[in-house]
Design a protein around this motif. Structure first.
Motif, PDB file in Angstrom:
ATOM      1  N   SER A  20       0.843  -1.185   0.000  1.00 27.66           N
ATOM      2  CA  SER A  20       0.000   0.000   0.000  1.00 27.66           C
ATOM      3  C   SER A  20       0.877   1.233   0.000  1.00 27.66           C
ATOM      4  O   SER A  20       1.990   1.215   0.527  1.00 27.66           O
ATOM      5  CB  SER A  20      -0.899   0.024   1.241  1.00 27.66           C
ATOM      6  OG  SER A  20      -1.754  -1.082   1.288  1.00 27.66           O
ATOM      7  N   CYS A  21       0.365   2.290  -0.571  1.00 26.14           N
ATOM      8  CA  CYS A  21       1.072   3.568  -0.569  1.00 26.14           C
ATOM      9  C   CYS A  21       0.042   4.655  -0.286  1.00 26.14           C
ATOM     10  O   CYS A  21      -0.827   4.925  -1.114  1.00 26.14           O
ATOM     11  CB  CYS A  21       1.760   3.810  -1.897  1.00 26.14           C
ATOM     12  SG  CYS A  21       2.575   5.423  -2.020  1.00 26.14           S
ATOM     13  N   ALA A  22       0.156   5.252   0.884  1.00 24.93           N
ATOM     14  CA  ALA A  22      -0.748   6.325   1.279  1.00 24.93           C
ATOM     15  C   ALA A  22      -0.120   7.662   0.930  1.00 24.93           C
ATOM     16  O   ALA A  22       1.057   7.907   1.229  1.00 24.93           O
ATOM     17  CB  ALA A  22      -1.022   6.249   2.775  1.00 24.93           C
ATOM     18  N   ALA A  23      -0.895   8.523   0.289  1.00 27.72           N
ATOM     19  CA  ALA A  23      -0.382   9.808  -0.175  1.00 27.72           C
ATOM     20  C   ALA A  23      -1.094  10.960   0.496  1.00 27.72           C
ATOM     21  O   ALA A  23      -2.297  10.904   0.753  1.00 27.72           O
ATOM     22  CB  ALA A  23      -0.547   9.910  -1.686  1.00 27.72           C
ATOM     23  N   SER A  24      -0.341  11.996   0.768  1.00 30.60           N
ATOM     24  CA  SER A  24      -0.941  13.239   1.213  1.00 30.60           C
ATOM     25  C   SER A  24      -1.165  14.109  -0.012  1.00 30.60           C
ATOM     26  O   SER A  24      -0.580  13.877  -1.068  1.00 30.60           O
ATOM     27  CB  SER A  24      -0.016  13.955   2.193  1.00 30.60           C
ATOM     28  OG  SER A  24       1.187  14.337   1.543  1.00 30.60           O
ATOM     29  N   GLY A  25      -1.995  15.108   0.102  1.00 26.39           N
ATOM     30  CA  GLY A  25      -2.215  15.985  -1.027  1.00 26.39           C
ATOM     31  C   GLY A  25      -3.639  15.918  -1.527  1.00 26.39           C
ATOM     32  O   GLY A  25      -4.177  14.833  -1.746  1.00 26.39           O
TER      33      GLY A  25
END
Length: 124
Positions: A20-25
């Protein structure tokens, strides 16, 4: 922009993992997202990418048919489901973001933001 990858670990050949890759923005849904990997002593290589609307996906030949990339824009998260893992899949896996206008999807040079990497080890 920050990317946080997780889900790596040790698995036997033939097994599965989901990264998984959680992104802010706030504009995550407009980014092309990709996964790359780097094995010890080797250059970082492309694994998979998904367009902002998830309408297009692109895979390296070495993982086609075994890995699936997907995204949940409501959760600002991109996933990499890895099945039928092989020892040669052992590497640090990195997620990356390519803000619009998107590039080729597969070129490392198109990606502007990178996560810290998560280690995948496949034992034989």
């Amino acid at each position: 922009v920050q990317l946080q990858a997780s889900g790596g670990g040790l698995v036997q050949a033939g097994g599965s993992l989901r990264l998984s890759c959680a992104a802010s923005g706030r504009t995550f849904s407009r980014w092309t997202m990709g996964w790359f990997r780097q094995a010890p002593g080797k250059e970082r290589e492309f694994v998979a990418a998904i367009s902002w609307g998830a309408g297009r996906t692109f895979y390296a030949d070495s993982v086609k048919g075994r890995f699936t990339i997907s995204r949940d824009n409501a959760k600002n998260t991109v996933y990499l489901q890895m099945n039928a893992l092989k020892p040669e899949d052992t590497a640090a896996y990195y997620c990356a973001a390519d803000p619009p206008p998107s590039g080729s999807m597969w070129s490392i040079h198109d990606y502007e933001y990178w996560g810290q990497g998560t280690l995948v080890t496949v034992s034989s």
